[in-house]
Design a protein around this motif. Structure first.
Motif, mmCIF file in Angstrom:
data_model
loop_
_atom_site.group_PDB
_atom_site.id
_atom_site.type_symbol
_atom_site.label_atom_id
_atom_site.label_comp_id
_atom_site.label_asym_id
_atom_site.label_seq_id
_atom_site.Cartn_x
_atom_site.Cartn_y
_atom_site.Cartn_z
ATOM 1 N N UNK A 1 1.532 -13.113 -2.338
ATOM 2 C CA UNK A 1 1.425 -12.278 -3.538
ATOM 3 C C UNK A 1 0.675 -10.985 -3.225
ATOM 4 N N UNK A 2 -0.316 -11.107 -2.361
ATOM 5 C CA UNK A 2 -1.111 -9.949 -1.984
ATOM 6 C C UNK A 2 -0.247 -8.903 -1.293
ATOM 7 N N UNK A 3 0.645 -9.376 -0.427
ATOM 8 C CA UNK A 3 1.524 -8.458 0.282
ATOM 9 C C UNK A 3 2.448 -7.712 -0.677
ATOM 10 N N UNK A 4 2.981 -8.415 -1.660
ATOM 11 C CA UNK A 4 3.863 -7.774 -2.629
ATOM 12 C C UNK A 4 3.121 -6.705 -3.430
ATOM 13 N N UNK A 5 1.867 -6.998 -3.788
ATOM 14 C CA UNK A 5 1.065 -6.016 -4.523
ATOM 15 C C UNK A 5 0.811 -4.771 -3.669
ATOM 16 N N UNK A 6 0.566 -4.990 -2.380
ATOM 17 C CA UNK A 6 0.334 -3.855 -1.488
ATOM 18 C C UNK A 6 1.607 -3.038 -1.317
ATOM 19 N N UNK A 7 2.734 -3.713 -1.154
ATOM 20 C CA UNK A 7 4.017 -3.002 -1.031
ATOM 21 C C UNK A 7 4.285 -2.187 -2.283
ATOM 22 N N UNK A 8 4.008 -2.772 -3.442
ATOM 23 C CA UNK A 8 4.233 -2.067 -4.704
ATOM 24 C C UNK A 8 3.327 -0.842 -4.824
ATOM 25 N N UNK A 9 2.075 -0.986 -4.382
ATOM 26 C CA UNK A 9 1.143 0.142 -4.443
ATOM 27 C C UNK A 9 1.590 1.276 -3.526
ATOM 28 N N UNK A 10 1.998 0.931 -2.311
ATOM 29 C CA UNK A 10 2.473 1.955 -1.374
ATOM 30 C C UNK A 10 3.754 2.596 -1.901
ATOM 31 N N UNK A 11 4.630 1.792 -2.495
ATOM 32 C CA UNK A 11 5.891 2.312 -3.027
ATOM 33 C C UNK A 11 5.629 3.303 -4.165
ATOM 34 N N UNK A 12 4.678 3.004 -5.034
ATOM 35 C CA UNK A 12 4.352 3.938 -6.122
ATOM 36 C C UNK A 12 3.787 5.235 -5.555
ATOM 37 N N UNK A 13 2.975 5.118 -4.528
ATOM 38 C CA UNK A 13 2.445 6.321 -3.872
ATOM 39 C C UNK A 13 3.584 7.155 -3.289
ATOM 40 N N UNK A 14 4.551 6.486 -2.678
ATOM 41 C CA UNK A 14 5.678 7.196 -2.076
ATOM 42 C C UNK A 14 6.533 7.869 -3.153
ATOM 43 N N UNK A 15 6.693 7.221 -4.291
ATOM 44 C CA UNK A 15 7.471 7.823 -5.385
ATOM 45 C C UNK A 15 6.817 9.114 -5.873
ATOM 46 N N UNK A 16 5.504 9.146 -5.919
ATOM 47 C CA UNK A 16 4.805 10.374 -6.310
ATOM 48 C C UNK A 16 5.046 11.480 -5.290
ATOM 49 N N UNK B 1 -2.505 9.590 6.957
ATOM 50 C CA UNK B 1 -2.128 8.335 7.602
ATOM 51 C C UNK B 1 -3.114 7.207 7.324
ATOM 52 N N UNK B 2 -4.396 7.508 7.391
ATOM 53 C CA UNK B 2 -5.407 6.465 7.160
ATOM 54 C C UNK B 2 -5.363 5.971 5.720
ATOM 55 N N UNK B 3 -5.146 6.900 4.803
ATOM 56 C CA UNK B 3 -5.028 6.508 3.389
ATOM 57 C C UNK B 3 -3.823 5.592 3.185
ATOM 58 N N UNK B 4 -2.715 5.965 3.785
ATOM 59 C CA UNK B 4 -1.477 5.172 3.682
ATOM 60 C C UNK B 4 -1.672 3.767 4.240
ATOM 61 N N UNK B 5 -2.264 3.680 5.431
ATOM 62 C CA UNK B 5 -2.490 2.360 6.030
ATOM 63 C C UNK B 5 -3.531 1.571 5.263
ATOM 64 N N UNK B 6 -4.528 2.272 4.700
ATOM 65 C CA UNK B 6 -5.561 1.580 3.936
ATOM 66 C C UNK B 6 -4.992 0.880 2.709
ATOM 67 N N UNK B 7 -4.013 1.496 2.049
ATOM 68 C CA UNK B 7 -3.394 0.862 0.882
ATOM 69 C C UNK B 7 -2.602 -0.386 1.279
ATOM 70 N N UNK B 8 -2.213 -0.470 2.557
ATOM 71 C CA UNK B 8 -1.474 -1.644 3.044
ATOM 72 C C UNK B 8 -2.371 -2.582 3.826
ATOM 73 N N UNK B 9 -3.702 -2.388 3.718
ATOM 74 C CA UNK B 9 -4.660 -3.220 4.468
ATOM 75 C C UNK B 9 -4.383 -3.192 5.965
ATOM 76 N N UNK B 10 -3.987 -2.002 6.459
ATOM 77 C CA UNK B 10 -3.685 -1.787 7.877
ATOM 78 C C UNK B 10 -2.568 -2.673 8.408
ATOM 79 N N UNK B 11 -1.736 -3.171 7.505
ATOM 80 C CA UNK B 11 -0.575 -3.969 7.913
ATOM 81 C C UNK B 11 0.629 -3.028 7.984
ATOM 82 N N UNK B 12 1.134 -2.776 9.206
ATOM 83 C CA UNK B 12 2.198 -1.794 9.383
ATOM 84 C C UNK B 12 3.513 -2.231 8.739
ATOM 85 N N UNK B 13 3.790 -3.511 8.735
ATOM 86 C CA UNK B 13 5.030 -3.984 8.109
ATOM 87 C C UNK B 13 5.004 -3.691 6.615
#
Length: 389
Positions: free
Chosen positions: A1-16, A220-232
């Motif tokens: 569930x945590x991974x899905x929340x992170x993906x959703x957060x990164x996706x919203x950032x990308x939409x902006x 880049x650091x901000x982007x990775x931080x929102x994904x908990x440094x998980x590149x996938x």
């Protein structure tokens, strides 16, 4: 569930980011749609028609004038001028005023009637292969009809029936079948590879551009931080919005060509949808892979542009792969458009089962997974590299 929340957060950032930076809108929506309209309207007639040709009639008899009218009556050719000499007709052809001309020397009719085998010449330009080949076909047919017309008149005077004349004039009757594309329509054949090729070009560029902009503006650091440094997670969140936009554009393109323009297709809807998904994800995956190999905005986009442009030549649509040099045949497997084109030809255009194109299917899946091999390099670039213009 945590991974899905992170993906959703990164996706919203990308939409902006997609909304703020207008280059995404033009490259992902406007330019692909313009390419779609441009190519499909460019060849709207299917094949070139009424290409300009000329006639040099030095005999100027009823029979030779009739040959000129027959040439003008073909769908692909239109007689725009009659020249007094071969030199003037040749000059017009060299200046691209005409694609070819028919030469009827003086005495053609007399020799025909006396069965002395007159020489009828036709000249055509191969500067444009398509136009030259079609004009050549009409010119050759006109010359053949001249001989057959005299032969038919002679045989009719001898009392032969139409059936007997047909047997003598054409002893073997050809029964031609153009499979799948019986109209010989260039639009149905070429637009279905040129337009997807242009779309893949933009997908290559945008996928590399997105990572390059993160590096350029130090996000880049901000982007990775929102994904908990998980590149996938970071890659999935970043590229899912782009994949959705590109998929929507391609879905509209397929509705346009199959639903509105009524392009022929033997494959079913599921084959088309699978090909659409593979086209999008393999192109995005390839762009990420190129950036991972060369974590530079300028270099990665340059390589993506070069690869996409070469794809048009090496896909096999304009020039068959079997006619290429052995080394070039090996290189063609490195281009996603080649595998897309083969999958389209086999499963959609000809309606064969997917198993017949399994290698190309696996190849597109492999292109989709290529970012896996450069994730660590992309992560290292985002954390440690300094952008150099």
């Amino acid at each position: 569930m945590k991974y899905f929340e992170s993906i959703w957060a990164v996706a919203k950032r990308e939409c902006k980011i997609l909304y703020v930076n207008r280059i995404y809108f033009y490259s992902m929506v406007v330019f692909p749609l313009l390419a779609m309209v441009f190519f499909t309207t460019l060849m709207d007639d299917g094949i070139p028609q009424e290409m300009p040709v000329g006639v040099v009639d030095l005999d100027n008899t009823t029979m030779t004038r009739a040959l000129g009218r027959k040439l003008d009556g073909f769908q692909n050719s239109r007689v725009i001028a009659r020249y007094p000499s071969v030199a003037e007709a040749r000059k017009a052809m060299q200046e691209n005023e005409i694609y070819g001309f028919l030469y009827l020397p003086k005495g053609t009719t007399d020799k025909l009637l006396a069965s002395r085998r007159p020489t009828i010449s036709f000249f055509y330009s191969q500067t444009s292969l398509t136009a030259g080949s079609m004009v050549m076909k009409d010119l050759k047919t006109t010359a053949t009809l001249a001989a057959m017309g005299v032969g038919q008149a002679t045989m009719r005077a001898k009392g032969l029936t139409d059936r007997q004349m047909a047997t003598l004039l054409q002893p073997i009757r050809l029964d031609l079948h153009q499979v799948v594309n019986p109209w010989g329509n260039y639009n149905m054949y070429l637009s279905t590879v040129f337009v997807p090729g242009v779309m893949m070009l933009f997908m290559f560029l945008i996928s590399a551009y997105s990572l390059g902009m993160e590096l350029k503006f130090g996000r880049g650091k901000e982007w990775l931080g929102m994904a908990d440094n998980n590149m996938v997670v970071a890659i999935l969140g970043k590229y899912l919005p782009q994949a959705f936009v590109f998929s929507s554009i391609i879905f509209f393109y397929e509705f346009y060509i199959y639903g509105i323009l009524h392009f022929p297709h033997e494959g079913d809807m599921w084959d088309m949808l699978l090909l659409m998904v593979l086209q999008v994800f393999s192109s995005i995956g390839f762009g990420i892979f190129i950036f991972g190999l060369m974590p530079s905005l300028r270099m990665s986009m340059s390589i993506c542009s070069l690869w996409a442009v070469l794809s048009f030549s090496l896909a096999g649509s304009a020039f068959p792969m079997m006619g290429m040099d052995a080394s070039l045949q090996a290189i063609t497997w490195l281009f996603p458009l080649r595998h897309y084109y083969m999958l389209y030809q086999i499963t959609v255009f000809n309606g064969y089962p997917l198993i017949d194109a399994w290698f190309h299917l696996v190849a597109l899946i492999a292109f989709t997974l290529t970012p896996w091999f450069v994730l660590s390099k992309v992560k290292n670039a985002m954390l440690n590299y300094v952008y150099i213009p």
